[in-house]
Motif scaffolding. Structure first.
Motif, short mmCIF file in Angstrom:
data_model
loop_
_atom_site.label_atom_id
_atom_site.label_comp_id
_atom_site.label_asym_id
_atom_site.label_seq_id
_atom_site.Cartn_x
_atom_site.Cartn_y
_atom_site.Cartn_z
N LEU A 135 0.83 -1.21 0.00
CA LEU A 135 0.00 0.00 0.00
C LEU A 135 0.87 1.26 0.00
CD1 LEU A 135 -2.75 1.39 0.22
CD2 LEU A 135 -2.60 1.10 2.70
N THR A 136 1.89 1.27 0.82
CA THR A 136 2.77 2.44 0.90
C THR A 136 3.54 2.64 -0.40
OG1 THR A 136 3.04 2.08 3.28
CG2 THR A 136 4.67 3.48 2.20
N LEU A 137 4.08 1.58 -0.93
CA LEU A 137 4.89 1.68 -2.14
C LEU A 137 4.08 2.20 -3.32
CD1 LEU A 137 7.63 1.20 -3.49
CD2 LEU A 137 6.91 -1.16 -3.93
N THR A 138 2.89 1.63 -3.53
CA THR A 138 2.08 2.05 -4.68
C THR A 138 1.56 3.47 -4.51
OG1 THR A 138 0.15 0.99 -3.66
CG2 THR A 138 1.38 -0.29 -5.27
N THR A 139 1.20 3.85 -3.29
CA THR A 139 0.69 5.20 -3.05
C THR A 139 1.77 6.25 -3.29
OG1 THR A 139 -0.91 4.38 -1.43
CG2 THR A 139 -0.39 6.73 -1.37
#
Length: 731
Positions: free
Chosen positions: A340-344
């Motif tokens: 979630l963090t990486l894609t956001t």
């Protein structure tokens, strides 16, 4: 104590298989009578008849009113016996009789269920009806309602539940005429046992299954969906062969996401891409973690015949990998925060705006429908596949799905765990507590992730505080409520589960570690990271040691009896650090594998064969636990517990769950992902592969509806935080 137990066993056996104790029949006579029924058929009919006459009152409702149809059927049965007709002898032959190994824990006398069902009188006026009886001493605090709720089962191998006062019981199956009822059988048995200290705890009989309105509605809806996916597949093939792109861009574009042809091809597509942006090791991690979860669940479901030997088999050091298998779920929390963090952050770095509405809506519409359909499945037609002596177990599960499915769909089942009545379990899909916790963490994710992009220093400081809080909070709760450091180290399991294990503020540790990993990888990008050999060795050593201690560190405290008593330091340190520590160990594996320091570990975890399985872990997770219960509750005789048998059972459960999960993917998950993309993200261009088996990168996968677009190189922060299907979870 042992002498008292031996006396109780003898008394139970005598009460079950002879006339009431006042008749004075001795144990040796009972034993000879029982064995009479086990002789060859050539001279067995007379012996079965003689044995049945001795047991008659304990297997048939002989005390019913003479004016009832039940009494008339019993009279017909008696007359048929006097002429040595075969059908009543077959009914008696199907009765549950003394099994070998009673003192070894084989407390189930299940008889031959299908023989009873197949038996009927020559004119078919009487059919055999299988019934189960639980007979035992009734403690003062035992009620009939509790007997119906807590239908005895072999104690869970994994959960050391404190049973309170010892409740001796004995379960046996009988076969009675179908004109009789469970209530008549119970009343008759209680009258027979009136002068003894034994009573009937529970009775139930199995009648012919009928389709309910819910069953019919489910069958109709699923049939329509299957026709839809087949029709869409035919249209999809026609468009591909004719190259009619105009048709594909018309109104039929709303039908194409249902295509079984495209969705199946993309589901099982294997990418050999090894570009820097591909985090391929996550596929293997997800599949292995999912297998670990299913294996642990299989061990926790036990209808076994060798109960007394289980403790010896599960007290070993290596069995801690099953007894303490909870880190398998922490792996998914780590992956959820990481992806979630990486894609956001990647999405924001490309100048895109963060749409908070789509961020939440996207998640809900992709998670909810599969959960709802799976709960509907197990609330309705699944019961048609469960037959046999242990049906009442499944009835508790089915009623839970009928009445409490909304807890799972609304992601609140980790807070609402109590049953609404004595006949219903506390929920439907018990394993979806993870999805509830993950959703609750997802709700606060923007508050944590966005500052890392817009206010880096403040965001990092906030993340440090959250990390510290995720260690202190479970440690403090463990100390305040005096909870055990692990679920298997004693204490009250329900308190441990409700106060610690399923609470988002206690399970957020590995999720926060995942956010750190996603942020670090975002800042490093796809650049090659140079590490010295000593750094690599140190990293792998610390990760392996940490993971080993988290899984096996509680062994001395979790054996039965425990080899040592834990102190307050162990209690608090393990309670606070174990989950974040496991997350850190797995985070190192991902980091090292992605940047070229994984060696053989990366070669294994990144094997392309994991990719198709990885794409189905969400739906497998949804269906597996209840499907395992369908399989277990439908057995005819208790299983012999051994590790080999449990591995075989797990393999079967994975295959069957995989088939059901595939159908859920085709009819629900993949079409919804495709429709969501068309309706909410029309700006994303379609891409159709030039050939049926293209070699593409993880960012593309050549999919029409992006149903299986992996976020490993995702361009959209609102895409799934999951390898395989975008927008669901780390599963």
């Amino acid at each position: 104590m042992r002498k008292q137990w031996s006396v109780f066993v003898v008394v139970v056996l005598v009460v079950l298989f002879v006339n009431p104790p006042t008749n004075g029949l001795q144990m040796q006579e009972w034993w000879e009578t029982t064995n009479d029924g086990l002789l060859s058929y050539s001279n067995g009919k007379e012996r079965v008849l003689r044995a049945g006459q001795r047991w008659w009152d304990f297997y048939l409702p002989t005390k019913v009113n003479k004016s009832t149809e039940c009494h008339s059927s019993l009279t017909t049965m008696s007359e048929a016996l006097s002429t040595s007709q075969l059908w009543p002898i077959r009914m008696m032959d199907s009765w549950g009789k003394s099994s070998d190994g009673y003192l070894h824990g084989n407390f189930y006398f299940v008889g031959f269920y299908d023989e009873c069902l197949a038996t009927h009188s020559p004119d078919s006026s009487i059919h055999g009806m299988p019934c189960r009886v639980i007979l035992g001493q009734k403690p003062k605090n035992w009620t009939e309602a509790e007997g119906k709720t807590n239908w005895p089962r072999s104690p869970s191998i994994l959960v050391p539940i404190d049973p309170g006062p010892f409740i001796p019981y004995h379960l046996y199956m009988t076969c009675i005429p179908d004109s009789c009822s469970s209530t008549q059988l119970k009343d008759s048995l209680n009258e027979v046992l009136e002068s003894t200290k034994f009573q009937v705890i529970f009775t139930s009989c199995d009648t012919e299954k009928e389709l309910s309105a819910g069953d019919i509605s489910f069958i109709v809806v699923v049939s329509l969906l299957l026709m839809l996916v087949l029709a869409a597949a035919a249209l999809d093939i026609y468009i591909e062969n004719t190259g009619n792109t105009t048709l594909a861009q018309g109104r039929v574009k709303y039908l194409l996401p249902f295509s079984a042809y495209t969705n199946t091809r993309k589901l099982f597509q294997i990418s050999l891409d090894r570009s820097p942006g591909t985090i391929s090791c996550v596929h293997g991690i997800r599949v292995l973690s999912m297998t670990w979860v299913v294996l642990c669940h299989q061990y926790s479901m036990s209808l076994i015949s060798n109960r007394m030997s289980v403790s010896k088999r599960v007290n070993t050091f290596l069995f801690q990998a099953i007894m303490n298998g909870y880190p398998s779920v922490d792996t998914f929390f780590l992956l959820s925060g990481f992806l979630l963090t990486l894609t956001t952050l990647k999405h924001l770095s490309k100048g895109h705006k963060f749409n908070i509405f789509l961020f939440y809506v996207h998640r809900l519409i992709r998670l909810m429908p599969p959960i709802a359909v799976v709960a509907w499945l197990f609330a309705t037609v699944a019961h048609l596949f469960v037959t046999g002596p242990f049906i009442p177990y499944w009835e508790l599960q089915r009623r839970g799905c009928e009445d409490l499915w909304w807890r799972d769909v609304l992601f609140i089942n980790n807070f609402l765990t109590q049953p609404v009545s004595l006949k219903v379990r506390g929920g439907c899909l018990a394993q979806t507590w993870y999805l509830a916790v993950d959703m609750q963490l997802y709700l606060v994710a923007p508050v944590i992730i966005l500052p890392l992009f817009f206010y880096k220093k403040w965001g990092q400081a906030f993340l440090y505080l959250l990390t510290l809080g995720c260690i202190i909070t479970p440690a403090a709760i463990t100390y305040v409520y005096d909870l055990p450091p692990s679920a298997q180290t004693g204490g009250n399991f329900r308190d441990f589960n409700e106060k610690l294990s399923t609470m988002p503020w206690c399970r957020a540790g590995p999720w926060i570690v995942g956010i750190w990993l996603g942020y670090i990888q975002y800042t490093h990008g796809d650049k090659k990271i140079k590490m010295q050999p000593w750094q690599v060795v140190t990293g792998w050593t610390l990760a392996a040691t940490t993971g080993f201690l988290v899984v096996f560190g509680m062994w001395s405290y979790s054996t039965k009896p425990p080899k040592a008593e834990y102190d307050i330091i162990t209690q608090v340190v393990y309670g606070g650090f174990s989950r974040p520590a496991w997350g850190a160990a797995v985070a190192w594996v991902i980091y090292a594998c992605h940047y070229g320091y994984g060696g053989l570990v990366n070669s294994f975890l990144s094997h392309p064969g994991f990719q198709p399985l990885s794409r189905m872990t969400y739906t497998v997770y949804l269906v597996s636990l209840s499907m395992q219960e369908v399989i277990i509750d439908g057995i005819r005789i208790p299983h012999y517990f051994s590790h080999i048998n449990k591995i075989i059972e797990t393999c079967g459960a994975l295959v069957i769950s995989g088939i059901v999960a595939y159908l859920v993917v085709l009819t629900v998950e993949a079409p919804i992902i495709g429709l969501e993309r068309i309706l909410l993200r029309p700006d994303v261009k379609k891409q159709r592969p030039a050939n049926p088996n293209p070699v593409v990168s993880e960012s593309n996968q050549g999919q029409d509806n992006l149903s299986f677009n992996s976020e490993m190189q995702s361009k959209d922060p609102h895409t799934r935080t999951n390898v395989g299907f975008e927008g669901v979870t780390a599963l």
